[in-house]
Design an enzyme around this catalytic site. Structure first.
Site, PDB file in Angstrom:
ATOM      1  N   ASP A 148      79.561  41.846 -11.453  1.00 37.01           N
ATOM      2  CA  ASP A 148      79.035  43.139 -11.905  1.00 37.01           C
ATOM      3  C   ASP A 148      78.658  44.036 -10.724  1.00 37.01           C
ATOM      4  OD1 ASP A 148      79.326  42.675 -14.624  1.00 37.01           O
ATOM      5  OD2 ASP A 148      77.411  41.640 -14.769  1.00 37.01           O
ATOM      6  N   LYS A 180      79.081  37.208  -3.665  1.00 39.39           N
ATOM      7  CA  LYS A 180      77.901  36.344  -3.775  1.00 39.39           C
ATOM      8  C   LYS A 180      77.707  35.884  -5.209  1.00 39.39           C
ATOM      9  CE  LYS A 180      74.999  37.662  -5.954  1.00 39.39           C
ATOM     10  NZ  LYS A 180      74.043  38.217  -6.900  1.00 39.39           N
ATOM     11  N   THR A 181      77.430  34.676  -5.475  1.00 42.99           N
ATOM     12  CA  THR A 181      76.852  34.166  -6.719  1.00 42.99           C
ATOM     13  C   THR A 181      76.865  32.647  -6.693  1.00 42.99           C
ATOM     14  OG1 THR A 181      76.931  33.997  -9.114  1.00 42.99           O
ATOM     15  CG2 THR A 181      79.034  34.459  -8.097  1.00 42.99           C
ATOM     16  N   GLY A 196      71.563  38.133  -8.932  1.00 40.31           N
ATOM     17  CA  GLY A 196      70.738  36.953  -8.683  1.00 40.31           C
ATOM     18  C   GLY A 196      70.786  36.499  -7.239  1.00 40.31           C
ATOM     19  N   ARG A 254      69.204  44.370 -10.606  1.00 36.72           N
ATOM     20  CA  ARG A 254      70.431  44.318 -11.403  1.00 36.72           C
ATOM     21  C   ARG A 254      70.858  45.670 -11.971  1.00 36.72           C
ATOM     22  NH1 ARG A 254      72.450  39.399 -12.305  1.00 36.72           N
ATOM     23  NH2 ARG A 254      71.085  37.589 -12.224  1.00 36.72           N
ATOM     24  N   ASP A 256      76.925  30.944  -9.161  1.00 32.78           N
ATOM     25  CA  ASP A 256      77.733  30.490 -10.307  1.00 32.78           C
ATOM     26  C   ASP A 256      79.137  30.052  -9.890  1.00 32.78           C
ATOM     27  OD1 ASP A 256      75.538  31.373 -11.576  1.00 32.78           O
ATOM     28  OD2 ASP A 256      76.514  32.832 -12.868  1.00 32.78           O
TER      29      ASP A 256
HETATM   30  P1  FBP Z   1      74.604  36.658 -10.366  1.00 32.88           P
HETATM   31  O1  FBP Z   1      75.797  36.607 -11.260  1.00 32.88           O
HETATM   32  O2  FBP Z   1      74.000  37.981 -10.254  1.00 32.88           O
HETATM   33  O3  FBP Z   1      74.879  36.038  -9.046  1.00 32.88           O
HETATM   34  O4  FBP Z   1      73.448  35.756 -11.008  1.00 32.88           O
HETATM   35  C1  FBP Z   1      73.706  34.488 -11.425  1.00 32.88           C
HETATM   36  C2  FBP Z   1      72.512  33.832 -12.067  1.00 32.88           C
HETATM   37  O5  FBP Z   1      71.852  32.997 -11.149  1.00 32.88           O
HETATM   38  C3  FBP Z   1      72.970  33.061 -13.306  1.00 32.88           C
HETATM   39  O6  FBP Z   1      73.317  31.760 -12.975  1.00 32.88           O
HETATM   40  C4  FBP Z   1      71.782  33.192 -14.220  1.00 32.88           C
HETATM   41  O7  FBP Z   1      72.154  33.156 -15.560  1.00 32.88           O
HETATM   42  C5  FBP Z   1      71.249  34.545 -13.881  1.00 32.88           C
HETATM   43  O8  FBP Z   1      71.564  34.772 -12.539  1.00 32.88           O
HETATM   44  C6  FBP Z   1      69.756  34.636 -14.092  1.00 32.88           C
HETATM   45  O9  FBP Z   1      69.352  35.909 -13.767  1.00 32.88           O
HETATM   46  P2  FBP Z   1      67.870  36.412 -13.611  1.00 32.88           P
HETATM   47  O10 FBP Z   1      67.510  36.233 -12.186  1.00 32.88           O
HETATM   48  O11 FBP Z   1      67.968  37.851 -13.944  1.00 32.88           O
HETATM   49  O12 FBP Z   1      67.011  35.602 -14.513  1.00 32.88           O
END
Ligand code: FBP
Length: 566
Positions: free
Chosen positions: A187, A213-214, A92, A156, A216
């Site tokens: 991941d 990075k995230t 993300g 992803r 979250d």
């Molecule tokens: P990462 O763990 O890859 O940083 O992504 C986090 C996130 O933003 C979560 O908070 C959310 O659940 C998810 O990505 C949503 O992903 P997508 O962009 O595939 O809808």
């Protein structure tokens, strides 16, 4: 004429963005003047927290490496031979990604002007399909200090098959790539660890490093104080939630249920909670630890709604972490059973035309108790729970409208209480989901500086051929010049987890620590927040002005730093 042309070229660009291009990130002292004057100091060898012998077997070459820290030395690192480095975004979006690229680029060019940086397009798939873009000074110019991953996009894809590793080798050799920097969460950095092990096993003489990075905020541990993007994203959500708090206190007629992103951990909800002080902040980790059923959560929320109503306040704000759904014990069991069925029967399920067919098939394959639970859930939630998993086997919690589930269940409970004459109020709920709104925001000064330093730190790891490391920058509550940089072996952060029905090595997420400072501070305040109107409206991120409003980072980091003595 020249001025007119410039205006014409920037009609789709805001004035703020133009000003932000000129922001010059402050580097830690170890990279003073942008030059890499570093000496590598190796620490003791590391080990993972759990599953040591299993991980040692899988990562024969990269398990147990020492932590490395960078110290200043008198002479700059000079690389006579030019190198070619590739960078890829994975997972993300998170504010600050473009500055990671800028940090890598500037670091490389300072060492040798002939060094080349390329960006693989669309995430790890770009490596497999050999789709890339050369990053030049001109290309990069307009992306410095901006949000988004649009310079090279993201994806992803999970790297795990023999064929995928073969393609990576082929494309690395074809493009003469010396090093790859993977910018990602748990991941994605697991991918980095797998590729690092592979390139050493194959004696490819390539360097693989990761960057945390995230939004979250769950990629953190004793080595990584925070992941980038958390600071900016939580500031953006706090502005939005703060505005809603103001609104609710003005109209005094609604209950707002706001779901916030964070696929597992509740760090985002907790941070936004501190910044805005709403009436209720649900914490997934607490729900799990106390084994709280959905019924119990609803009871807790309705208790507060009834109490406020008795005081003449039929309004309030509830924060719901998006990962909550998977922490509720009965839903956790349900999603785990669904994951198994979906994975084992993916071929059959993909051929079903209607949702009804898919549901009937799945309901018959899970234990009766769980299918009864599934049937009792609102239809939209049941359908969302059986939607496709991501390539890493994760449920797409961003697509599950937990806030609406809570509203519906609270509504039912209040209806029951009304019949019993135990509630006389008016419940007027409104639902929100804030997630994508925060992931591509223009990085705060903190994230702009942090990501640039992470890029420099990754470049230093690459120049020293330290494969299988995650770039880190520490001391983050101090001014950037005092930040410390180095690298930590990816394997030190790994454990084994069940994914797609198999035990796999993965980088461990860090959930909210219920014995930690941050949660304890929350517990101290939450009863007061529940009943009163202690709302705070922190307003938008400030990019210019006094440093105590432009450069301050998250409450989470400040409280944790106090606790851990950073
Ligand atoms: P990462 O763990 O890859 O940083 O992504 C986090 C996130 O933003 C979560 O908070 C959310 O659940 C998810 O990505 C949503 O992903 P997508 O962009 O595939 O809808």
């Amino acid at each position: 004429m020249k001025k007119l042309k410039m205006i014409r070229n920037t009609t789709n660009i805001s004035k703020l963005q133009i000003k932000r291009w000129k922001f010059s990130p402050t580097l830690p002292n170890v990279f003073m003047n942008g030059i890499i004057f570093t000496k590598i100091v190796k620490g003791k060898s590391t080990k993972s927290k759990s599953h040591q012998s299993k991980l040692k077997k899988i990562f024969e070459n990269t398990y147990g490496l020492p932590e490395v820290t960078f110290k200043k030395k008198a002479n700059a690192t000079i690389a006579k031979k030019a190198i070619k480095v590739a960078v890829v975004f994975s997972g993300g979006q998170a504010p600050g990604g473009h500055n990671v690229i800028a940090g890598i680029f500037d670091g490389l060019k300072k060492v040798n002007k002939k060094n080349i940086l390329i960006g693989y397009l669309g995430g790890p798939t770009g490596i497999l399909e050999n789709k890339f873009k050369i990053i030049s000074k001109n290309v990069l110019k307009k992306y410095r200090n901006t949000g988004g991953f649009d310079l090279i996009q993201s994806g992803r894809a999970k790297i795990e098959t023999y064929e995928q590793f073969g393609l990576i080798k082929k494309n690395f050799l074809k493009n003469k790539i010396d090093a790859l920097v993977i910018v990602g969460g748990d991941d994605s950095n697991t991918n980095a660890a797998m590729i690092a092990e592979y390139v050493i096993k194959e004696k490819l003489n390539k360097c693989i490093v990761g960057i945390p990075k995230t939004i979250d905020g769950d990629l953190k541990n004793k080595y990584i104080e925070t992941s980038f993007g958390f600071d900016t994203a939580t500031k953006i959500y706090s502005e939005l939630v703060g505005n809603i708090c103001k609104d609710v206190n003005s109209s005094q007629k609604h209950w707002h249920f706001i779901r916030l992103m964070g696929r597992s951990a509740s760090h985002v909800a907790l941070e936004v909670g501190f910044k805005t002080q709403p009436n209720i902040v649900l914490i997934g980790e607490e729900v799990l630890a106390k084994n709280m059923t959905l019924f119990k959560i609803i009871e807790n929320i309705t208790d507060i709604i009834v109490k406020r109503s008795e005081a003449g306040k039929d309004f309030g704000v509830v924060l719901v972490p998006e990962g909550l759904i998977e922490f509720i014990p009965e839903i956790k069991k349900l999603t785990s059973a669904l994951n198994d069925v979906l994975h084992k029967n993916s071929n059959i399920i993909s051929k079903f035309y209607s949702l009804e067919e898919k549901k009937n098939f799945i309901y018959n394959k899970i234990p009766n108790k769980l299918s009864d639970l599934m049937i009792s859930l609102p239809l939209n939630i049941a359908s969302q729970l059986i939607s496709d998993r991501d390539p890493h086997g994760n449920i797409n919690v961003s697509q599950i409208e937990t806030e609406k589930l809570l509203i519906e269940m609270v509504y039912r409970k209040l209806f029951y209480l009304k019949k019993k004459n135990k509630y006389k109020g008016k419940f007027s709920p409104i639902s929100h989901f804030f997630g994508y709104e925060g992931r591509c925001g223009a990085p705060s000064n903190f994230d702009a500086n942090y990501t640039y330093a992470l890029g420099y730190s990754a470049t230093t790891l690459v120049l020293n051929k330290l494969t299988g490391y995650l770039s880190y920058v520490k001391n983050l509550t101090r001014p950037p010049k005092q930040w410390k940089c180095g690298g930590i072996p990816l394997t030190a952060m790994m454990s084994m987890e069940k994914r797609n029905n198999k035990n796999k090595p993965v980088i461990q997420k860090t959930l909210v620590n219920l014995n930690g400072n941050v949660f304890k501070k929350f517990i101290k305040n939450r009863n007061k927040w529940a009943i009163g109107e202690n709302y705070i409206s922190p307003g938008p991120i400030q990019y210019f002005g006094p440093s105590d409003i432009t450069d301050i980072t998250t409450k989470t980091l400040q409280y944790e730093c106090f606790e851990n003595n950073y």
